[in-house]
Design a protein around this motif. Structure first.
Motif, mmCIF file in Angstrom:
data_model
loop_
_atom_site.group_PDB
_atom_site.id
_atom_site.type_symbol
_atom_site.label_atom_id
_atom_site.label_comp_id
_atom_site.label_asym_id
_atom_site.label_seq_id
_atom_site.Cartn_x
_atom_site.Cartn_y
_atom_site.Cartn_z
ATOM 1 N N PRO A 239 -11.044 2.909 -9.576
ATOM 2 C CA PRO A 239 -10.569 4.297 -9.512
ATOM 3 C C PRO A 239 -10.422 4.796 -8.081
ATOM 4 C CG PRO A 239 -12.246 4.053 -11.216
ATOM 5 C CD PRO A 239 -12.212 2.751 -10.468
ATOM 6 N N GLN A 240 -11.339 4.389 -7.184
ATOM 7 C CA GLN A 240 -11.247 4.794 -5.789
ATOM 8 C C GLN A 240 -9.975 4.260 -5.151
ATOM 9 O OE1 GLN A 240 -13.806 2.715 -3.031
ATOM 10 N NE2 GLN A 240 -14.136 4.553 -1.799
ATOM 11 N N ARG A 241 -9.675 3.013 -5.424
ATOM 12 C CA ARG A 241 -8.468 2.399 -4.871
ATOM 13 C C ARG A 241 -7.220 3.070 -5.393
ATOM 14 N NH1 ARG A 241 -4.125 -0.082 -7.684
ATOM 15 N NH2 ARG A 241 -3.399 -1.950 -6.641
ATOM 16 N N ASP A 242 -7.171 3.371 -6.696
ATOM 17 C CA ASP A 242 -5.997 4.014 -7.283
ATOM 18 C C ASP A 242 -5.788 5.422 -6.725
ATOM 19 O OD1 ASP A 242 -5.466 1.771 -8.766
ATOM 20 O OD2 ASP A 242 -6.349 2.525 -10.624
ATOM 21 N N ARG A 243 -6.874 6.154 -6.507
ATOM 22 C CA ARG A 243 -6.756 7.498 -5.926
ATOM 23 C C ARG A 243 -6.228 7.421 -4.500
ATOM 24 N NH1 ARG A 243 -11.727 8.274 -8.637
ATOM 25 N NH2 ARG A 243 -12.869 7.847 -6.694
ATOM 26 N N LEU A 244 -6.655 6.414 -3.767
ATOM 27 C CA LEU A 244 -6.203 6.242 -2.389
ATOM 28 C C LEU A 244 -4.707 5.965 -2.339
ATOM 29 C CD1 LEU A 244 -7.201 6.133 0.542
ATOM 30 C CD2 LEU A 244 -7.650 3.695 0.221
ATOM 31 N N LEU A 245 -4.233 5.086 -3.214
ATOM 32 C CA LEU A 245 -2.804 4.776 -3.221
ATOM 33 C C LEU A 245 -1.983 5.970 -3.691
ATOM 34 C CD1 LEU A 245 -2.588 1.088 -4.459
ATOM 35 C CD2 LEU A 245 -2.825 2.007 -2.162
ATOM 36 N N GLU A 246 -2.487 6.712 -4.663
ATOM 37 C CA GLU A 246 -1.787 7.922 -5.110
ATOM 38 C C GLU A 246 -1.660 8.912 -3.956
ATOM 39 O OE1 GLU A 246 -2.382 11.550 -8.345
ATOM 40 O OE2 GLU A 246 -3.525 9.688 -8.573
ATOM 41 N N GLY A 247 -2.732 9.025 -3.174
ATOM 42 C CA GLY A 247 -2.691 9.918 -2.021
ATOM 43 C C GLY A 247 -1.701 9.456 -0.971
ATOM 44 N N CYS A 248 -1.604 8.141 -0.751
ATOM 45 C CA CYS A 248 -0.632 7.618 0.213
ATOM 46 C C CYS A 248 0.793 7.975 -0.181
ATOM 47 C CB CYS A 248 -0.783 6.105 0.333
ATOM 48 S SG CYS A 248 -2.245 5.564 1.226
ATOM 49 N N ARG A 249 1.072 7.904 -1.456
ATOM 50 C CA ARG A 249 2.417 8.223 -1.939
ATOM 51 C C ARG A 249 2.712 9.720 -1.873
ATOM 52 N NH1 ARG A 249 0.705 4.339 -6.129
ATOM 53 N NH2 ARG A 249 1.874 2.377 -5.879
ATOM 54 N N ALA A 250 1.694 10.540 -2.125
ATOM 55 C CA ALA A 250 1.901 11.989 -2.220
ATOM 56 C C ALA A 250 1.869 12.670 -0.852
ATOM 57 C CB ALA A 250 0.848 12.611 -3.137
ATOM 58 N N ASN A 251 0.896 12.315 -0.014
ATOM 59 C CA ASN A 251 0.751 12.954 1.302
ATOM 60 C C ASN A 251 0.030 11.965 2.214
ATOM 61 O OD1 ASN A 251 0.102 14.509 3.581
ATOM 62 N ND2 ASN A 251 -0.128 16.378 2.365
ATOM 63 N N PHE A 252 0.803 11.126 2.862
ATOM 64 C CA PHE A 252 0.240 10.035 3.648
ATOM 65 C C PHE A 252 -0.638 10.557 4.784
ATOM 66 C CE2 PHE A 252 0.655 6.848 7.123
ATOM 67 C CZ PHE A 252 0.025 5.788 6.487
ATOM 68 N N ALA A 253 -0.169 11.554 5.526
ATOM 69 C CA ALA A 253 -0.906 12.038 6.692
ATOM 70 C C ALA A 253 -2.270 12.594 6.288
ATOM 71 C CB ALA A 253 -0.095 13.096 7.428
ATOM 72 N N ALA A 254 -2.289 13.418 5.249
ATOM 73 C CA ALA A 254 -3.558 14.009 4.818
ATOM 74 C C ALA A 254 -4.497 12.951 4.266
ATOM 75 C CB ALA A 254 -3.302 15.088 3.761
ATOM 76 N N THR A 255 -3.940 11.970 3.570
ATOM 77 C CA THR A 255 -4.766 10.889 3.022
ATOM 78 C C THR A 255 -5.372 10.064 4.134
ATOM 79 O OG1 THR A 255 -3.439 10.800 1.010
ATOM 80 C CG2 THR A 255 -4.747 8.845 1.535
ATOM 81 N N MET A 256 -4.617 9.791 5.183
ATOM 82 C CA MET A 256 -5.146 9.038 6.309
ATOM 83 C C MET A 256 -6.235 9.821 7.043
ATOM 84 S SD MET A 256 -3.825 6.009 6.383
ATOM 85 C CE MET A 256 -4.074 6.131 4.603
ATOM 86 N N ASP A 257 -6.064 11.143 7.159
ATOM 87 C CA ASP A 257 -7.106 11.958 7.789
ATOM 88 C C ASP A 257 -8.414 11.844 7.013
ATOM 89 O OD1 ASP A 257 -5.420 12.842 9.795
ATOM 90 O OD2 ASP A 257 -4.938 14.744 8.804
ATOM 91 N N ALA A 258 -8.321 11.963 5.687
ATOM 92 C CA ALA A 258 -9.522 11.875 4.851
ATOM 93 C C ALA A 258 -10.110 10.469 4.889
ATOM 94 C CB ALA A 258 -9.182 12.282 3.419
#
Length: 253
Positions: free
Chosen positions: A126-145
């Motif tokens: 689940p952690q991995r899937d949430r990370l990839l979903e975040g990359c697709r939706a908002n890459f910059a914010a996901t990388m910050d987190a």
């Protein structure tokens, strides 16, 4: 300098001219820059080489997609390009899977291994899937987190800022491909076949790759030694470079 192949221009950097050679692979979207500080400390007595693997840093990939086999093949292309017959090979985070697979395929090319915060299984979580979903939706914010999670140390404000610059030189498509290409890999069942001396390094505050992962790795590789850094997060190559360099020097002395 760039190693130019039919489907990539791979940035390769070499420092030092010691009798021993250490080659290092970065993490998921982390380029070879993750190893710059330990290399600064090691280069007086080692030849140190790192590179930006596909999807990171300044490397340009023209392949239809980034695959796990392509990442492993690139590792050997870098060794050949630099005239390295044998070396100690290091891998950080997801780069550990590439390094371990390379050692299993061509053990004669390596005299030892260093695994830092190693991720070597490709199971979906689940952690991995949430990370990839975040990359697709908002890459910059996901990388910050992601960087905030990687670097929990209170005294590392500059390192977090530097880390954001490193990972944001990747892009959403490459980040997803680099994660998805590990699905289905089977390294864990073959770890007992690795005969090299293997230094396994991990931080106690790593929330990206559990310490239990390195404990298991060290128990399965016959000649492995686990050393733990109290208070370190997921990227001690950035936040604890002197500790990394000292452990490598001591283990391979």
């Amino acid at each position: 300098m760039f190693l130019k192949t039919d489907d990539a221009d791979i940035l390769v950097q070499s420092f030092g001219a010691g009798a021993r050679t250490l080659v290092a692979h970065g993490g998921w979207v982390g380029s070879g820059e993750l190893w710059m500080q330990p290399f600064e400390l090691l280069s007086p007595s080692w030849r140190t080489i790192t590179y930006d693997h596909r999807g990171t840093g300044a490397t340009v990939s023209r392949a239809p997609a980034i695959t796990f086999d392509l990442l492993v093949d690139d590792l050997f292309r870098v060794l050949d390009h630099c005239g390295v017959e044998t070396c100690v090979m290091a891998g950080e985070s997801a780069g550990a899977a590439v390094v371990l697979e390379a050692a299993l395929r061509h053990p004669d090319r390596f005299t030892g291994l260093v695994i830092v915060s190693g991720r070597y299984v490709g199971n979906r979580t689940p952690q991995r899937d949430r990370l990839l979903e975040g990359c697709r939706a908002n890459f910059a914010a996901t990388m910050d987190a992601f960087v905030d999670a990687c670097v929990p140390e209170e005294d590392c404000v500059a390192e977090r800022a530097w880390g954001r610059q490193i990972v944001k030189r990747s892009n959403p498509q490459a980040a997803v491909e680099l994660m998805e290409c590990m699905e289905g890999i089977d390294i864990e069942s073959r770890l007992s076949h690795i005969s090299h001396r293997c230094l396994v390094l991990h931080g106690t505050r790593d929330v990206i790759t559990p310490l239990a992962s390195s404990e298991k790795l060290a128990s399965l590789v016959p000649n492995a030694r686990l050393v733990v850094a109290d208070g370190a997060g997921h990227v001690p190559t950035v936040t604890r470079p002197r500790w990394i360099a000292e452990q490598i020097d001591a283990f391979f002395q």
